[in-house]
Structure formats: C-alpha cells, structure tokens
Motif scaffolding. Sequence first.
Motif, PDB file in Angstrom:
ATOM      1  N   GLN A 147       7.657  -3.023   0.356  1.00 11.05           N
ATOM      2  CA  GLN A 147       8.911  -2.348   0.687  1.00 11.05           C
ATOM      3  C   GLN A 147       9.160  -2.334   2.191  1.00 11.05           C
ATOM      4  OE1 GLN A 147      11.299  -1.361  -1.430  1.00 11.05           O
ATOM      5  NE2 GLN A 147       9.993  -2.300  -3.006  1.00 11.05           N
ATOM      6  N   SER A 148       8.097  -2.237   2.971  1.00  9.05           N
ATOM      7  CA  SER A 148       8.276  -2.255   4.426  1.00  9.05           C
ATOM      8  C   SER A 148       8.778  -3.622   4.887  1.00  9.05           C
ATOM      9  CB  SER A 148       6.963  -1.903   5.131  1.00  9.05           C
ATOM     10  OG  SER A 148       5.968  -2.893   4.900  1.00  9.05           O
ATOM     11  N   THR A 207      10.266   3.290   1.678  1.00  9.21           N
ATOM     12  CA  THR A 207       9.072   3.174   2.513  1.00  9.21           C
ATOM     13  C   THR A 207       8.765   4.483   3.221  1.00  9.21           C
ATOM     14  OG1 THR A 207       9.517   0.822   2.898  1.00  9.21           O
ATOM     15  CG2 THR A 207       8.000   1.901   4.412  1.00  9.21           C
ATOM     16  N   ILE A 237       4.151   0.186  -0.812  1.00  6.31           N
ATOM     17  CA  ILE A 237       4.660   0.436   0.528  1.00  6.31           C
ATOM     18  C   ILE A 237       4.690  -0.808   1.404  1.00  6.31           C
ATOM     19  CG2 ILE A 237       2.438   1.107   1.540  1.00  6.31           C
ATOM     20  CD1 ILE A 237       3.998   3.324   3.052  1.00  6.31           C
ATOM     21  N   GLY A 281       4.915   3.989   7.149  1.00  9.74           N
ATOM     22  CA  GLY A 281       6.094   4.821   6.908  1.00  9.74           C
ATOM     23  C   GLY A 281       6.706   5.328   8.202  1.00  9.74           C
TER      24      GLY A 281
END
Length: 244
Positions: free
Chosen positions: A178-179, A141, A175, A115
Amino acid sequence: MSGRSDRAVERAARATLHWTLRYTGGLDPLVAADRQDEILSDLHEQTAWATEAGIGERATARSIRARMLRGIPADLGWRRAQLSGREGIRLSLPRVDGLLLAAVAVIGVVQVGVGAFIAARHVRALLIGDIGFIPNAAALTIALGSVALVATALLGHRRTRPWGAALLAVTGLLIFAQSVNALYYLSATALLVINGVTWLEPAAYAVGTGVAILCLAATAQWANPARRPSAASAASALTGEESR
C-alpha cells in the motif's frame, strides 16, 4: 471420525512433512532421512495420544500446525548447526523467545516508520499543492501504521504479546504494497520508479507475506507455550522442539 476431520489431520501432517523436506533439503541424505523419520514418529505419537485422549480431529490438526509454526526458528537453527558441522547446538526457549521478540519489534518499528513517512509525504504534498485529495492507498497506509504502533506497544507485555504479533502479521501483509501505491500519487520520483520497475508491487507483497509468516510464528509461540501431553511425555516434540 468424519471424512472432513480426517482430511484436516492429514493436511496438517502433510504441511509439517513438507516443511521438514524443505529445511532438510541439501543436507546429508542420511541426516535428512533420520530427521524426517523422527518427524513421522512424532506425528504418529501425537495423533495416537490425541485419539486415546478423545481429542477431536480438528483440534489435533490445529495443534499440529501450531507446533510446526513454533518450531520454525529452532528448525532453522538445527539446519545451520548441520551445515556448520556443529551438531548438538540447541536453541533454548528463552533464547528463541528473545530472538522472536527482537525481530517482531523491529518489524513493528519499521511499519510505524512506513506509516509516518507516508503521512509526512501526504502533508507535504497538500501544502505545496501537488495533490488536493487523500489517496485511498495513503489513507490505508497511515491507518495500518497507526495499528502497527498499537501492536508494537502490545509487545511490551507478555499477556498481550500474541495479540501484538497477530496484528503486525495483518498490517505487515498489506502496508508495504500500500505504501508503494501511495507513493505513486505522492512522489514524482517514486512514480517514475514504479512505472519503470513493474515487479516492485509484487515484491512488496512478497516481503509482506514473509513478515506475516514470521509474526504468525511468533503468535503461535507466545499464545501456545510448548506443552507435552503426559501420555506421550517420553516422545520427542514435533518439528523444531529441540528434544529430538
């Protein structure tokens, strides 16, 4: 006993037996068969005790699934012991808890790092004029990384540890993929890689699924400490509880 409730217990038992078949695969057939017979006996003992105690079928099914999840680390330890020829090695509950805590804490730190990295890349892209908006994947993210930070902090206290692990299961599932999507907008190099490696996003979801399973196993371990019903105290526990 309703048909739906019966099926719930049956599905939970089948899931436990399926897992047993998976982690005993490739072992000596006699050893594997003995382990599978023990699991069948354990399932029978638990369901019989639950029926005598008047426990609902759905509650019994939840208990079977929870005990299977709690037993995963010990099952894998048992398999390693069989493969290495060191029978009788047992993982104590404190050691299992310690290993789980270390693994889940590392997962939390990694998620927070993901993040923070996406946040830094987005700020840089805004400053140099590469992008003039906030991609949804980047915003999600960063939000997931923030939740992971809170969840990692919750791991520091025994009472809040199950909540922290459960949150990390949810954030971990999303995550990483999405990253990858966020980097599509934030990095020219990542854009080339993503376009060239079509399996990158599915691989990220696969990693996230593995992380979520581990965190859910930790949640079950910490939220429901292993307890034996008094009427079946002489029976061995379900999958992975190393009294077998």
